[in-house]
Design a protein around this motif. Structure first.
Motif, PDB file in Angstrom:
ATOM      1  N   VAL A 150       0.863   7.436  -6.292  1.00 53.19           N
ATOM      2  CA  VAL A 150      -0.255   8.363  -6.495  1.00 53.19           C
ATOM      3  C   VAL A 150       0.144   9.762  -6.026  1.00 53.19           C
ATOM      4  N   GLY A 162      -4.096  -1.464  -9.389  1.00 51.83           N
ATOM      5  CA  GLY A 162      -3.342  -0.813  -8.324  1.00 51.83           C
ATOM      6  C   GLY A 162      -3.994   0.484  -7.878  1.00 51.83           C
ATOM      7  N   ARG A 163      -4.439   1.274  -8.845  1.00 54.03           N
ATOM      8  CA  ARG A 163      -5.149   2.525  -8.501  1.00 54.03           C
ATOM      9  C   ARG A 163      -6.415   2.235  -7.717  1.00 54.03           C
ATOM     10  N   LEU A 223      -0.617  -4.928  -9.202  1.00 57.59           N
ATOM     11  CA  LEU A 223      -0.823  -3.556  -8.751  1.00 57.59           C
ATOM     12  C   LEU A 223       0.034  -2.544  -9.509  1.00 57.59           C
ATOM     13  N   ARG A 251      -5.694   1.057  -4.149  1.00 60.69           N
ATOM     14  CA  ARG A 251      -5.305   2.202  -3.327  1.00 60.69           C
ATOM     15  C   ARG A 251      -6.532   3.017  -2.926  1.00 60.69           C
ATOM     16  N   GLU A 252      -7.422   3.300  -3.902  1.00 57.02           N
ATOM     17  CA  GLU A 252      -8.631   4.068  -3.601  1.00 57.02           C
ATOM     18  C   GLU A 252      -9.526   3.316  -2.619  1.00 57.02           C
ATOM     19  N   PHE A 300       0.836  -1.199   0.000  1.00 56.99           N
ATOM     20  CA  PHE A 300       0.000   0.000   0.000  1.00 56.99           C
ATOM     21  C   PHE A 300       0.870   1.249   0.000  1.00 56.99           C
ATOM     22  N   LEU A 346       1.614   2.417 -12.055  1.00 57.86           N
ATOM     23  CA  LEU A 346       0.432   1.799 -11.465  1.00 57.86           C
ATOM     24  C   LEU A 346      -0.421   1.149 -12.549  1.00 57.86           C
ATOM     25  N   LEU A 360       1.891   2.007  -3.521  1.00 59.73           N
ATOM     26  CA  LEU A 360       0.763   2.535  -4.285  1.00 59.73           C
ATOM     27  C   LEU A 360       0.499   3.991  -3.910  1.00 59.73           C
ATOM     28  N   ASN A 361       0.482   4.257  -2.634  1.00 63.15           N
ATOM     29  CA  ASN A 361       0.207   5.606  -2.150  1.00 63.15           C
ATOM     30  C   ASN A 361       1.301   6.571  -2.598  1.00 63.15           C
ATOM     31  N   CYS A 405       4.085  -6.400  -5.450  1.00 60.52           N
ATOM     32  CA  CYS A 405       3.099  -5.552  -6.141  1.00 60.52           C
ATOM     33  C   CYS A 405       2.847  -6.039  -7.562  1.00 60.52           C
TER      34      CYS A 405
END
Length: 150
Positions: free
Chosen positions: A47, A102-103, A81, A106-107, A40, A98, A43-44, A76
């Protein structure tokens, strides 16, 4: 008798460390099976600061060895992801992007974390949290800028 209380700087970073541990446990309890908080985090990060960066740059951002980040990135990739594409500036390395999954993960995790904050949000209303953010952001920016000097 000498004052043996720890400095406010120590207390601040100690509290931040404990908050990190507790918030990570909250996040990990909501992650899909097989995903870790480190996944995570990647991913974060992508973004927040943008995609197309190298594994080495991500390792530096997380202040972990490249081998550790390579392992995290492999997880990942395994979960679909992120994808690694050839680096257009250096064919010997890759860039991280991403995937749609993956997006979405994360959301979904950001939303799940927010819904898990019921009691916390009741105790600490949004305005109280928002009042803390400028000082915390300034501290993070200072430490981020000074990371190579510390």
């Amino acid at each position: 008798m000498p004052d043996t209380r720890p400095s406010p700087y120590f207390v601040l970073f100690n509290e931040i460390g404990i908050l990190h541990q507790l918030s990570r446990a909250l996040l990990e309890a909501r992650l899909p099976d097989g995903l870790l908080s480190s996944h995570f985090g990647v991913l974060n990060h992508l973004v927040r600061v943008g995609e197309g960066t190298t594994p080495l740059a991500i390792a530096r951002a997380f202040q972990v060895p490249k081998t550790t980040m390579t392992h995290t990135l492999s997880g990942c990739v395994k979960h679909g992801l992120i994808e690694m594409r050839p680096n257009p500036e250096d064919a010997r390395s890759k860039c991280i992007w991403l995937t749609d999954k993956g997006r979405q993960v994360r959301e979904d995790m950001v939303a799940a974390a927010a819904t898990g904050m019921g009691d916390f949000a009741e105790h600490f209303p949004e305005d109280k949290v928002e009042a803390l953010l400028p000082a915390l952001t300034e501290m993070r920016q200072f430490l981020d800028k000074a990371r190579d000097e510390i």
